[in-house]
Motif scaffolding. Sequence first.
Motif, PDB file in Angstrom:
ATOM      1  N   THR A  88     -48.370  61.164 -28.361  1.00 26.06           N
ATOM      2  CA  THR A  88     -48.768  62.418 -29.011  1.00 26.06           C
ATOM      3  C   THR A  88     -48.018  63.618 -28.456  1.00 26.06           C
ATOM      4  N   GLN A  89     -47.161  63.403 -27.475  1.00 29.05           N
ATOM      5  CA  GLN A  89     -46.429  64.503 -26.864  1.00 29.05           C
ATOM      6  C   GLN A  89     -45.195  64.838 -27.692  1.00 29.05           C
ATOM      7  N   SER A 147     -54.654  70.216 -34.463  1.00 32.19           N
ATOM      8  CA  SER A 147     -53.842  69.362 -33.599  1.00 32.19           C
ATOM      9  C   SER A 147     -54.504  69.075 -32.257  1.00 32.19           C
ATOM     10  N   ASN A 148     -55.592  69.786 -31.954  1.00 32.36           N
ATOM     11  CA  ASN A 148     -56.167  69.741 -30.616  1.00 32.36           C
ATOM     12  C   ASN A 148     -57.607  69.251 -30.615  1.00 32.36           C
ATOM     13  N   MET A 185     -54.627  63.248 -38.292  1.00 29.94           N
ATOM     14  CA  MET A 185     -54.786  63.635 -36.893  1.00 29.94           C
ATOM     15  C   MET A 185     -55.243  62.447 -36.042  1.00 29.94           C
ATOM     16  N   THR A 197     -52.508  62.210 -33.225  1.00 30.10           N
ATOM     17  CA  THR A 197     -52.791  63.116 -32.111  1.00 30.10           C
ATOM     18  C   THR A 197     -53.844  62.511 -31.183  1.00 30.10           C
ATOM     19  N   ASP A 198     -53.960  63.079 -30.030  1.00 31.09           N
ATOM     20  CA  ASP A 198     -54.970  62.663 -29.065  1.00 31.09           C
ATOM     21  C   ASP A 198     -56.138  63.644 -29.130  1.00 31.09           C
ATOM     22  N   GLY A 202     -57.087  65.404 -31.992  1.00 30.18           N
ATOM     23  CA  GLY A 202     -57.008  66.375 -33.073  1.00 30.18           C
ATOM     24  C   GLY A 202     -58.000  66.045 -34.177  1.00 30.18           C
TER      25      GLY A 202
END
Length: 325
Positions: free
Chosen positions: A119-120, A234-235, A281, A285-286, A288
């Motif tokens: 996810t980076q 995203s978060n 997401m 994402t981690d 999201g």
Amino acid sequence: MDPSSLKELVYAFQKSRILLTGFELDIFTQIDESGATSEQLAVKLQVDHHACDRLLNALASLGFLEKHNQRFFNTADSFNLLSRKGSQYQGGLMHSNHLWDSWSQLTTVVESGVPAHSTQINVRGQDWLSAFITAMHDRAIKQAPQQLAHLDLADVKTVLDVGGGSGAYSMELIRKKPEISATVFDLPNVVPITNEFIRKEGFREKIKTYTGDYTKDDLPEGFDLVFLSAIIHSNPLETNQQLIKKCFKALNNKGQIIIQDWIMNDERTEPTTGAIFAINMLVGTDGGDCFTEQEVSDMLTTAGFKQIQRKELDAGLSQIIAQKM
């Protein structure tokens, strides 16, 4: 839903995959005005001739190419949209190829709760990043005029565009009010791409860039407006809570924050575009997610914001606007 419509939905991925493979191989750019045979294109692309021929036939059957006397030609639309030589080349479609890779692992992601890939952003490679920023830019420049049309910018002179990518929304804000100066805050490997978009669009004198990571670094301060488009999804919730506090600190007194995103109902089933994007997401994402109005309001209230209001946009998107009093 009857069996026929169910099957149509299930097999829809096949048409999408045919087009995305044609785009990924850059077939539409490689076909010039005189056309090309499948053998000629296979040599150009360094791919298997038989496989290339069948792909070209399928693209022609779907209307993306024309075929005459064993030669393939672009249609007017395919040249305009899918060839690098076209005036409206949709380069951001390459990001859809990357999404395909993630979405193909959805079952495994649901079983494990682990995203499909790292996810980076910093480790995904420049090709992935350029395609992603281009896709976001292509979408934003089309949507921004309508999305920002209703904003009251009377007291706004300075804007901080957090995670602003290409700077498309900063550009539109300046078009609405030329006296505005904007700063795009983004990651170290994104900012060079941002600067290139700013240069191409002629905004070098109006838009600055600021390098940082909002999950670790403080935001610059002294702004009348902080704008976050497609950021909070995203978060995870905790990261957003800290980010909103940083946004509050970055604003001048009586400044405003605008959060533009999919804002879900309490059941997380509407809007449908948001429910589907929450899956995007999940695989990419981690932590999201697409958050509810109550969750976003709680973040803002905890950070100290007042006068929270919601404005509905097209395509299921919303803006949550709040003031620093």
